[in-house]
Design a protein around this motif. Structure first.
Motif, mmCIF file in Angstrom:
data_model
loop_
_atom_site.group_PDB
_atom_site.id
_atom_site.type_symbol
_atom_site.label_atom_id
_atom_site.label_comp_id
_atom_site.label_asym_id
_atom_site.label_seq_id
_atom_site.Cartn_x
_atom_site.Cartn_y
_atom_site.Cartn_z
ATOM 1 N N UNK A 145 0.822 -1.197 0.000
ATOM 2 C CA UNK A 145 0.000 0.000 0.000
ATOM 3 C C UNK A 145 0.861 1.253 0.000
ATOM 4 N N UNK A 146 0.307 2.319 0.607
ATOM 5 C CA UNK A 146 1.037 3.575 0.734
ATOM 6 C C UNK A 146 2.355 3.340 1.466
ATOM 7 N N UNK A 147 3.333 4.206 1.211
ATOM 8 C CA UNK A 147 4.587 4.116 1.955
ATOM 9 C C UNK A 147 4.405 4.624 3.377
ATOM 10 N N UNK A 148 3.464 5.551 3.551
ATOM 11 C CA UNK A 148 3.245 6.106 4.899
ATOM 12 C C UNK A 148 1.824 6.629 5.039
ATOM 13 N N UNK A 149 1.179 6.246 6.139
ATOM 14 C CA UNK A 149 -0.089 6.865 6.543
ATOM 15 C C UNK A 149 0.167 7.832 7.676
ATOM 16 N N UNK A 150 -0.499 8.982 7.600
ATOM 17 C CA UNK A 150 -0.534 9.923 8.724
ATOM 18 C C UNK A 150 -1.972 10.406 8.892
ATOM 19 N N UNK A 151 -2.363 10.846 10.106
ATOM 20 C CA UNK A 151 -3.693 11.421 10.285
ATOM 21 C C UNK A 151 -3.860 12.673 9.440
ATOM 22 N N UNK A 152 -5.076 13.170 9.213
ATOM 23 C CA UNK A 152 -6.301 12.777 9.906
ATOM 24 C C UNK A 152 -6.750 11.349 9.575
ATOM 25 N N UNK A 163 9.580 13.047 -0.056
ATOM 26 C CA UNK A 163 9.041 11.716 0.255
ATOM 27 C C UNK A 163 7.791 11.458 -0.593
ATOM 28 N N UNK A 164 7.641 10.217 -1.046
ATOM 29 C CA UNK A 164 6.501 9.871 -1.906
ATOM 30 C C UNK A 164 5.649 8.781 -1.245
ATOM 31 N N UNK A 165 4.456 8.591 -1.840
ATOM 32 C CA UNK A 165 3.583 7.505 -1.385
ATOM 33 C C UNK A 165 2.913 7.758 -0.054
ATOM 34 N N UNK A 166 2.544 9.030 0.192
ATOM 35 C CA UNK A 166 1.931 9.363 1.483
ATOM 36 C C UNK A 166 0.404 9.383 1.391
#
Ligand SMILES: [Zn+2]
Length: 796
Positions: free
Chosen positions: A265-272, A305-308
């Motif tokens: 999946x994504x390289x990184x998840x962050x909120x919200x 950075x990519x894939x967020x």
């Protein structure tokens, strides 16, 4: 006063000091700094022999501790302490990192936090804002960084050493700013035991075809991945230490909980977080995690950075993963893509997979810029993690006043007097039986551990909403109404986890909502004994343990350990608790089970996994294969010879199939559009004349999640070899005349009305008991523990 009740023990009044002396700030390093020349600050590689994040290199827990000890000795910015012991006896540790002048005044900063968290302590309402603004001027942003709760997600505990080293050694203005304005509480692992479980397995399989596989055991002795579902029930020692000695002492404004997700999946998840947000989460918390998460994502994108992804995959529905959301702090979950433990992988762009709320092949409002695939190393993971952590710390330090003001506003809203017609409180009426089921006291202990003030009155236990953590109590005492979320095609959108957390239902405690103040008389707290567990006598019991780890197996084992009485007590009470053992595939296949056991429990697990286990080639040969035909034959003989086989939830489908029981699962082949119950509390009606329902009320609850729903197959439709319907006794059903849903989400309720939830099937001299729910769900469904214990008891 702190109390903690172990179910199964005779409950007694416990009065423990709130904080142990071990949490006091240690000032040794400051003293040393005054007399010694500035020490060399060791880098992680000086202790570990490698830089954290190198391919195929993991640190052991003792190495991690050794590194932090050396850092503590060398740096006047670091205090390192042991807060307690993990489930398997490892030190549970924390580093407090800040400017030396802040570390010298930790008690003062704790006090500021305490006062801002509970504005009642600032004096009468008229003076609170003025006093608060003085404290906000002086206070620091408290940031708790938690790593490693999920031990196969190895990037974070490794990154903890990189983060600590930079904070301890750097003189960059940015780091100085962070040290001056924040106090960082860094927990290198919330699950110390798992660090070595994963490292040992990884090292053992390194260079073999099995390199990078997950270990064939739970990485937390009892809970595995569910250790991050325990933040309101507090059943595990690691949760208790974190809540008692960190959260409730420091009330952090920001909690950064560092995780890893899947590889594709994504390289990184962050909120919200994606919707829904649980309604008792304060709006300031939602605003805070939205602002901070978006800030971090924006800065990371600007840095290349990519894939967020943001606003996808993970919701904010529950206190199970987010203690801080009900205690004044935002939880910034980060989820970086994984490799194979510490072994690099290559992901092709075409292999990337959609998840809830985004598609990693398309730029959108919730995803971007594109990550085009390629190699993915542990170093990539630690780079994403450490970059995100320092951006979070930058925001925390640059916006110190805003974070403290927001924190005070949350406290102020929490303690404001409730208006006419607003929910004023809850009353838990009456007093429980003096000996019996300890739910009432367990609920009280749980609420108090979560910081809730509970008042013992003549009328019962009273919980007022106007208190700092009233929203925590409220969400556990209410029924959850999960929104009916559908995608464009009308398909239900799966919640990230389960949908209900009503402890009053799970514990079977009545809680009356009050919409106006009541007059009450305080009475002294009474703590009465309740004996639970081994009260009817048991034979020797085996719990089936697959090599494919099952969290439900772990929770069942936890419940057993929790309810084991010390042997002297057994003698005194003249009880026979029997032996409790694990049963693995090899022992099961060897047969002769009846000579050893009176009951065998198969916990919740997918039927093909129980039958086949790991397939050949997936794992080293000694871990492959499940019960197989030999195991099924042995279990059948065990029952025919008089044994009791107890199957929990999905394991019931295994038994129906393998033993050709005259039952069918009416929801087995129904689409989610037609029937969906993703972890909810339903109502059941019990046949209390059955010994299995002994001591139970006529109506109770069931924790339903991936559960079979039983219908007895009539004679006319039965195939050859199936037992007769006369062999089946229904012990519990869903009500025919009302909606079974009590809390959470249920679609297609008509399909299960009147259908069976718990049945007993006789076979030869023995019986098979099928639970169509989880009677010991995550150590929380105390209401249905008796059904489980009665089922395995030999007194029937
Ligand atoms: Zn995780």
């Amino acid at each position: 006063m702190r109390t903690r009740i172990n179910i199964g023990f005779i409950l007694i009044a416990l009065t423990l000091p709130l904080f142990s002396s071990s949490t006091n700030a240690r000032l040794n390093c400051q003293t040393n700094a005054q007399v010694l020349a500035p020490a060399h600050i060791p880098a992680p590689q000086e202790i570990l022999g490698f830089v954290p994040g190198e391919d195929r290199k993991l640190a052991s827990w003792s190495q991690v501790i050794h590194y932090f000890e050396e850092l503590d000795k060398a740096s006047d910015r670091v205090n390192f302490e042991t807060l307690g012991n993990s489930t398997m006896g490892q030190p549970f540790v924390m580093a407090t990192i800040s400017a030396p002048e802040n570390l010298a005044r930790l008690d003062e900063y704790k006090k500021i936090q305490e006062l801002l968290a509970d504005p009642r302590k600032l004096g009468p309402p008229g003076v609170r804002d003025r006093k608060a603004s003085e404290l906000i001027k002086r206070g620091k942003t408290i940031v708790l960084i938690t790593c490693g709760i999920h031990s196969t997600e190895v990037g974070s505990y490794l990154s903890s050493m990189l983060i600590a080293h930079r904070l301890a050694s750097s003189n960059e203005p940015e780091i100085q700013n962070i040290l001056q304005n924040t106090i960082v509480l860094l927990v290198p692992s919330l699950n110390p035991d798992g660090v070595d479980i994963v490292k040992n397995w990884y090292d053992k399989t390194l260079g073999t075809p099995y390199e990078g596989t997950d270990p064939p055991e739970l990485y937390h002795k009892y809970t595995g991945h569910d250790n991050n579902r325990d933040w309101y029930a507090f059943t595990q020692v690691e949760t208790q230490i974190t809540v008692d000695k960190i959260h409730n002492v420091w009330h952090p404004q920001i909690v950064h909980d560092i995780h890893q997700q899947g590889e594709y999946g994504a390289r990184l998840f962050l909120p919200p977080y994606m919707p829904p947000v649980e309604p008792n989460v304060p709006k300031q918390i939602v605003a805070g995690y939205t602002e901070l998460g978006n800030y971090m994502a924006r800065e990371m994108r600007a840095a290349g950075f990519t894939g967020l992804t943001t606003n996808s995959t993970y919701d904010a529905w529950t206190p199970a993963r987010a203690y801080s959301h009900y205690h004044g702090g935002v939880r910034i979950l980060s989820e970086t893509a994984s490799c194979k433990i510490a072994t690099p992988i290559t992901v092709k762009f075409a292999e990337l997979k959609k998840d809830e709320g985004y598609d990693p092949k398309k730029e959108s409002a919730t995803y971007g810029p594109l990550w085009h695939g390629g190699e993915w190393h542990l170093r990539d993971i630690t780079n994403y993690m450490t970059t995100a952590a320092f951006l979070l710390l930058r925001h925390a330090s640059n916006n110190r006043r805003e974070w403290l003001s927001r924190f005070y506003e949350i406290g102020k809203e929490a303690v404001r007097p409730r208006k006419q017609g607003e929910l004023w409180g809850f009353l838990l009426p009456g007093a429980p039986a003096t000996r019996g089921f300890p739910s009432y006291y367990s609920l009280r202990a749980t609420l108090e551990q979560g910081g809730t003030e509970v008042i013992q009155t003549k009328q019962g236990l009273l919980i007022e909403m106007s208190q700092p953590y009233g929203s925590f109590a409220k969400t556990l005492m209410q029924r959850q109404i999960y929104p009916d979320l559908r995608d464009a095609s009308g398909h239900p959108v799966s919640p990230y986890d389960v949908t209900a957390h009503s402890l009053t239902l799970l514990y079977n405690v009545e809680a009356k909502p009050l919409y106006a103040p009541i007059n009450y008389q305080r009475v002294p707290s009474i703590w009465l004994g309740g004996l639970f567990g081994c009260s009817h006598g048991y034979g020797d019991i085996a719990l089936y343990k697959s090599h494919v780890p099952s969290m439900d197996e772990g929770w069942t084992r936890w419940l057993w350990h929790e309810t084991e009485l010390p042997s002297s007590d057994n003698a005194k009470e003249n009880l026979h608790c029997g032996k409790r053992s694990s049963l693995d595939d090899a022992e099961a296949r060897a047969g002769n089970l009846r000579t050893k056991y009176s009951s065998i429990v198969i916990p919740d697990q997918l039927p093909p996994t129980i039958r086949d286990g790991y397939k050949a080639g997936e794992m080293p040969p000694e871990y492959t294969g499940g019960l197989g035909q030999a195991g099924v034959k042995a279990l059948r003989e065990f029952v025919e010879q008089g044994g009791t086989l107890v199957c929990l939830n999905r394991a019931s489908s295994f038994a129906i199939e393998q033993f050709k029981l005259p039952l069918r699962d009416v929801v087995a082949k129904v689409s989610e559009k037609e029937f969906f119950v993703p972890g909810s509390i339903l109502r059941i009606e019990l046949d209390t004349t059955s010994p299995i329902a002994r001591g139970m009320p006529k109506e109770s609850i069931a924790w339903v999640e991936d559960s079979p729903v039983f219908e007895v197959i009539p004679e006319s439709r039965r195939s050859a070899g199936e037992l007769s319907a006369e062999n089946v006794r229904v012990i519990a059903r869903y009500p025919a005349d009302k909606n079974p849903l009590l809390s959470g989400w249920l679609l297609g309720e008509n399909r299960i009305r009147g259908k069976a939830a718990l049945v007993e099937v006789t076979l030869g001299k023995g019986r098979i008991i099928l639970f169509g729910f989880r009677p010991q769900y995550r150590g929380q469904s105390l209401a249905t523990y008796p059904l489980f214990f009665n089922a395995i008891s030999n007194g029937n």
